[in-house]
Design a protein around this motif. Structure first.
Motif, PDB file in Angstrom:
ATOM      1  N   ARG A  30      -9.565  -6.346  18.029  1.00 19.68           N
ATOM      2  CA  ARG A  30      -9.744  -6.741  19.432  1.00 19.68           C
ATOM      3  C   ARG A  30      -8.591  -7.618  19.906  1.00 19.68           C
ATOM      4  O   ARG A  30      -8.116  -7.489  21.025  1.00 19.68           O
ATOM      5  CB  ARG A  30     -11.098  -7.495  19.548  1.00 19.68           C
ATOM      6  N   GLN A  31      -8.089  -8.467  18.988  1.00 22.89           N
ATOM      7  CA  GLN A  31      -6.949  -9.337  19.328  1.00 22.89           C
ATOM      8  C   GLN A  31      -5.698  -8.484  19.605  1.00 22.89           C
ATOM      9  O   GLN A  31      -4.994  -8.696  20.592  1.00 22.89           O
ATOM     10  CB  GLN A  31      -6.718 -10.324  18.161  1.00 22.89           C
ATOM     11  N   GLU A  35      -3.548  -8.170  23.114  1.00 22.46           N
ATOM     12  CA  GLU A  35      -2.113  -8.471  23.233  1.00 22.46           C
ATOM     13  C   GLU A  35      -1.288  -7.268  23.669  1.00 22.46           C
ATOM     14  O   GLU A  35      -0.164  -7.407  24.113  1.00 22.46           O
ATOM     15  CB  GLU A  35      -1.576  -8.980  21.887  1.00 22.46           C
ATOM     16  N   THR A  36      -1.839  -6.061  23.477  1.00 24.76           N
ATOM     17  CA  THR A  36      -1.031  -4.878  23.790  1.00 24.76           C
ATOM     18  C   THR A  36      -1.522  -4.139  25.038  1.00 24.76           C
ATOM     19  O   THR A  36      -0.756  -3.900  25.961  1.00 24.76           O
ATOM     20  CB  THR A  36      -1.050  -3.899  22.598  1.00 24.76           C
ATOM     21  N   VAL A  42       1.630  -6.242  26.037  1.00 23.79           N
ATOM     22  CA  VAL A  42       2.976  -5.664  25.885  1.00 23.79           C
ATOM     23  C   VAL A  42       3.213  -4.481  26.828  1.00 23.79           C
ATOM     24  O   VAL A  42       4.247  -4.389  27.497  1.00 23.79           O
ATOM     25  CB  VAL A  42       3.161  -5.203  24.415  1.00 23.79           C
ATOM     26  N   VAL A  43       2.225  -3.562  26.876  1.00 23.74           N
ATOM     27  CA  VAL A  43       2.416  -2.354  27.692  1.00 23.74           C
ATOM     28  C   VAL A  43       2.560  -2.739  29.167  1.00 23.74           C
ATOM     29  O   VAL A  43       3.457  -2.240  29.876  1.00 23.74           O
ATOM     30  CB  VAL A  43       1.234  -1.372  27.499  1.00 23.74           C
ATOM     31  N   LEU A  60      12.738   7.149  31.851  1.00 20.57           N
ATOM     32  CA  LEU A  60      12.581   7.116  30.403  1.00 20.57           C
ATOM     33  C   LEU A  60      11.743   5.890  29.985  1.00 20.57           C
ATOM     34  O   LEU A  60      10.849   5.991  29.124  1.00 20.57           O
ATOM     35  CB  LEU A  60      13.969   7.050  29.749  1.00 20.57           C
ATOM     36  N   ALA A  61      12.004   4.759  30.652  1.00 19.07           N
ATOM     37  CA  ALA A  61      11.262   3.533  30.312  1.00 19.07           C
ATOM     38  C   ALA A  61       9.775   3.718  30.622  1.00 19.07           C
ATOM     39  O   ALA A  61       8.906   3.314  29.840  1.00 19.07           O
ATOM     40  CB  ALA A  61      11.824   2.355  31.107  1.00 19.07           C
ATOM     41  N   GLY A  62       9.470   4.372  31.747  1.00 10.88           N
ATOM     42  CA  GLY A  62       8.073   4.620  32.120  1.00 10.88           C
ATOM     43  C   GLY A  62       7.395   5.503  31.088  1.00 10.88           C
ATOM     44  O   GLY A  62       6.271   5.247  30.652  1.00 10.88           O
ATOM     45  N   LYS A  63       8.141   6.555  30.688  1.00 12.54           N
ATOM     46  CA  LYS A  63       7.579   7.506  29.725  1.00 12.54           C
ATOM     47  C   LYS A  63       7.270   6.784  28.402  1.00 12.54           C
ATOM     48  O   LYS A  63       6.200   6.927  27.820  1.00 12.54           O
ATOM     49  CB  LYS A  63       8.621   8.610  29.498  1.00 12.54           C
ATOM     50  N   ARG A  64       8.225   5.934  28.001  1.00 11.94           N
ATOM     51  CA  ARG A  64       8.068   5.235  26.715  1.00 11.94           C
ATOM     52  C   ARG A  64       6.857   4.276  26.773  1.00 11.94           C
ATOM     53  O   ARG A  64       6.091   4.214  25.821  1.00 11.94           O
ATOM     54  CB  ARG A  64       9.349   4.437  26.424  1.00 11.94           C
ATOM     55  N   ALA A  65       6.723   3.585  27.869  1.00 10.16           N
ATOM     56  CA  ALA A  65       5.590   2.649  27.987  1.00 10.16           C
ATOM     57  C   ALA A  65       4.267   3.406  27.871  1.00 10.16           C
ATOM     58  O   ALA A  65       3.343   2.976  27.180  1.00 10.16           O
ATOM     59  CB  ALA A  65       5.660   1.906  29.319  1.00 10.16           C
ATOM     60  N   ASN A  66       4.186   4.572  28.534  1.00  9.26           N
ATOM     61  CA  ASN A  66       2.941   5.350  28.475  1.00  9.26           C
ATOM     62  C   ASN A  66       2.690   5.912  27.087  1.00  9.26           C
ATOM     63  O   ASN A  66       1.551   5.971  26.616  1.00  9.26           O
ATOM     64  CB  ASN A  66       2.964   6.488  29.504  1.00  9.26           C
ATOM     65  N   GLU A  67       3.787   6.363  26.422  1.00  6.72           N
ATOM     66  CA  GLU A  67       3.622   6.891  25.055  1.00  6.72           C
ATOM     67  C   GLU A  67       3.122   5.777  24.129  1.00  6.72           C
ATOM     68  O   GLU A  67       2.262   5.994  23.276  1.00  6.72           O
ATOM     69  CB  GLU A  67       4.963   7.433  24.532  1.00  6.72           C
ATOM     70  N   LEU A  68       3.684   4.577  24.326  1.00  6.72           N
ATOM     71  CA  LEU A  68       3.274   3.449  23.486  1.00  6.72           C
ATOM     72  C   LEU A  68       1.782   3.160  23.693  1.00  6.72           C
ATOM     73  O   LEU A  68       1.025   2.980  22.731  1.00  6.72           O
ATOM     74  CB  LEU A  68       4.108   2.204  23.834  1.00  6.72           C
ATOM     75  N   LYS A  69       1.379   3.178  24.969  1.00  4.28           N
ATOM     76  CA  LYS A  69      -0.040   2.919  25.286  1.00  4.28           C
ATOM     77  C   LYS A  69      -0.943   3.942  24.570  1.00  4.28           C
ATOM     78  O   LYS A  69      -1.946   3.595  23.946  1.00  4.28           O
ATOM     79  CB  LYS A  69      -0.228   3.010  26.803  1.00  4.28           C
ATOM     80  N   GLY A  70      -0.511   5.235  24.650  1.00  3.25           N
ATOM     81  CA  GLY A  70      -1.290   6.297  24.015  1.00  3.25           C
ATOM     82  C   GLY A  70      -1.351   6.107  22.506  1.00  3.25           C
ATOM     83  O   GLY A  70      -2.427   6.247  21.887  1.00  3.25           O
ATOM     84  N   ALA A  71      -0.203   5.750  21.899  1.00  4.52           N
ATOM     85  CA  ALA A  71      -0.153   5.604  20.442  1.00  4.52           C
ATOM     86  C   ALA A  71      -1.046   4.445  19.987  1.00  4.52           C
ATOM     87  O   ALA A  71      -1.785   4.560  18.999  1.00  4.52           O
ATOM     88  CB  ALA A  71       1.295   5.358  19.996  1.00  4.52           C
ATOM     89  N   ILE A  72      -1.007   3.328  20.720  1.00  2.00           N
ATOM     90  CA  ILE A  72      -1.839   2.167  20.330  1.00  2.00           C
ATOM     91  C   ILE A  72      -3.321   2.502  20.479  1.00  2.00           C
ATOM     92  O   ILE A  72      -4.135   2.229  19.596  1.00  2.00           O
ATOM     93  CB  ILE A  72      -1.487   0.920  21.192  1.00  2.00           C
TER      94      ILE A  72
END
Ligand code: FA5
Length: 353
Positions: A30-31, A35-36, A42-43, A60-72
């Motif tokens: 949950r922590q 934080e993410t 972070v996202v 590219l930055a937008g795409k990366r932020a969304n991919e990161l959100k999906g991965a987390i």
């Protein structure tokens, strides 16, 4: 914004993986989530920074932020699922869980004795051509009292101590199902005027009523009654007695002797208290208080003032009405010695039926 998705995600993935082996795994997850993914995480920070980047870098930055959100999101969900599976396995191993044992049957409920008797009486009366009427539990003073020949300040109001709902006293919790008599009769008058009424009109009204009572074994503040109303031409006390005998035969499964005593209710004339010969004894018992008679229900012929008030000509129409204390009948039927048990919600009591 030169980091790759991999370099952004790796430390988070490592924290999630480490969390799984810890005692307070869910708290750690949950922590990480806070934080993410949550507001201020972070996202959100990555997305907020996009407008500060040179134009060509923004997509590219937008795409990366969304991919990161999906991965987390995915990593957290998978970690939680693994934790749940492990917890279940631990439970099974510890409690000797045997998947081949038969399942537990869900407990089946039964009908409340009040509902069972109400349905039985509805069946009995509808088989004799009665309809079942309903009315509001929050009633106007007019329908509960005035239309029934009980004007304001009439001493008969003292017979039923009332819960009033507004300072002017226009609304009450109905004190008896007789309130529906007035409503039914007014509808009937409309039908007569429209030439649609084919007498006799026969109705019962089972329902909950309320009185400001000092409660004891035979008095509740909330209890059930069943009103009966028959209107037609030349309806007499003979019809009333016939209907009451049929009612008792239906309830007790045999012929029961009855007697009528004079009784006063402003909405009937003549009015009676109907007693039934005690169905449980011949010499007197605790139910009939040693008298061999049980006071069962008040009844009488509908008062001409009530017919007139509701728009029916008493020279042309007549009727009878009765007010069965349903709660007390249920007590008699099942040998229940305290009316307060009926609406107590006590399962130890209800499971006996
Ligand atoms: C009436 O309520 C009249 N409306 C009945 C009536 C209808 C008369 C049509 C004439 C024509 P009474 O207040 O007596 O009358 O109540 C009727 C029945 O309700 C009683 O015989 C009794 O069985 C039951 N009763 C009354 N008060 C309580 C209470 N506090 N707890 C449980 N049952 C009650």
């Amino acid at each position: 914004m030169t980091e790759t998705l991999e370099s952004l995600f790796e430390p988070i993935r490592a924290r999630i993986a480490a969390a799984e082996s810890q005692e307070s795994a869910e708290d750690v997850l949950r922590q990480v989530e806070r934080e993410t993914l949550d507001k201020g995480g972070v996202v959100a920070a990555l997305l907020a920074a996009i407008p500060t980047l040179p134009g060509p870098e923004r997509p590219l930055a937008g795409k990366r932020a969304n991919e990161l959100k999906g991965a987390i999101t995915l990593a957290l969900a998978e970690a939680r699922e693994r934790l749940a599976t492990r917890a279940m396995e631990r439970e099974r191993a510890g409690s000797g869980f045997d998947a081949t044992l038969p399942g537990q049957r869900a407990a089946r409920g039964g009908l409340h004795p009040l509902v069972a008797v109400t349905r039985e009486l509805e069946d009995l009366f509808t088989s004799m051509g009665y309809v079942v009427l309903d009315g509001p539990e929050i009633e106007t003073d007019y329908h509960n009292f005035e239309a029934l020949n009980i004007p304001r300040d009439h001493p008969a109001r003292d017979m039923q101590d009332t819960f009033r709902l507004d300072p002017e006293g226009k609304l009450v919790l109905r004190t008896h199902t007789s309130a529906v008599q007035a409503r039914g009769l007014k509808r009937l008058a409309e039908e007569v005027r429209a030439g649609r009424f084919a007498p006799p009109f026969r109705a019962i009204v089972p329902g909950k009523v309320f009185r400001q009572e000092t409660t004891d074994a035979s008095h509740e503040h909330t209890f059930h009654q069943m009103e009966g109303l028959v209107v037609g031409k030349d309806i007499s006390v003979g019809h009333l007695i016939g209907a009451m005998k049929t009612l008792l035969r239906g309830v007790f499964g045999r012929e029961i002797e009855i007697r009528l005593r004079p009784g006063y209710f402003p909405f009937v004339e003549p009015g009676f208290e109907l007693d039934a010969r005690c169905p449980f004894c011949k010499e007197g018992c605790s139910v009939c208080k040693r008298s061999t008679w049980i006071e069962l229900l008040p009844c009488g012929l509908v008062h001409p003032n009530v017919l007139k008030e509701c728009g029916l000509d008493p020279e042309e129409w007549s009727g009878f009405a009765f007010g069965l204390g349903l709660s007390r009948l249920v007590m008699l039927r099942y040998g229940i010695d305290d009316v307060r048990l009926l609406l107590s919600g006590d399962l130890r009591f209800l499971e006996q039926f």
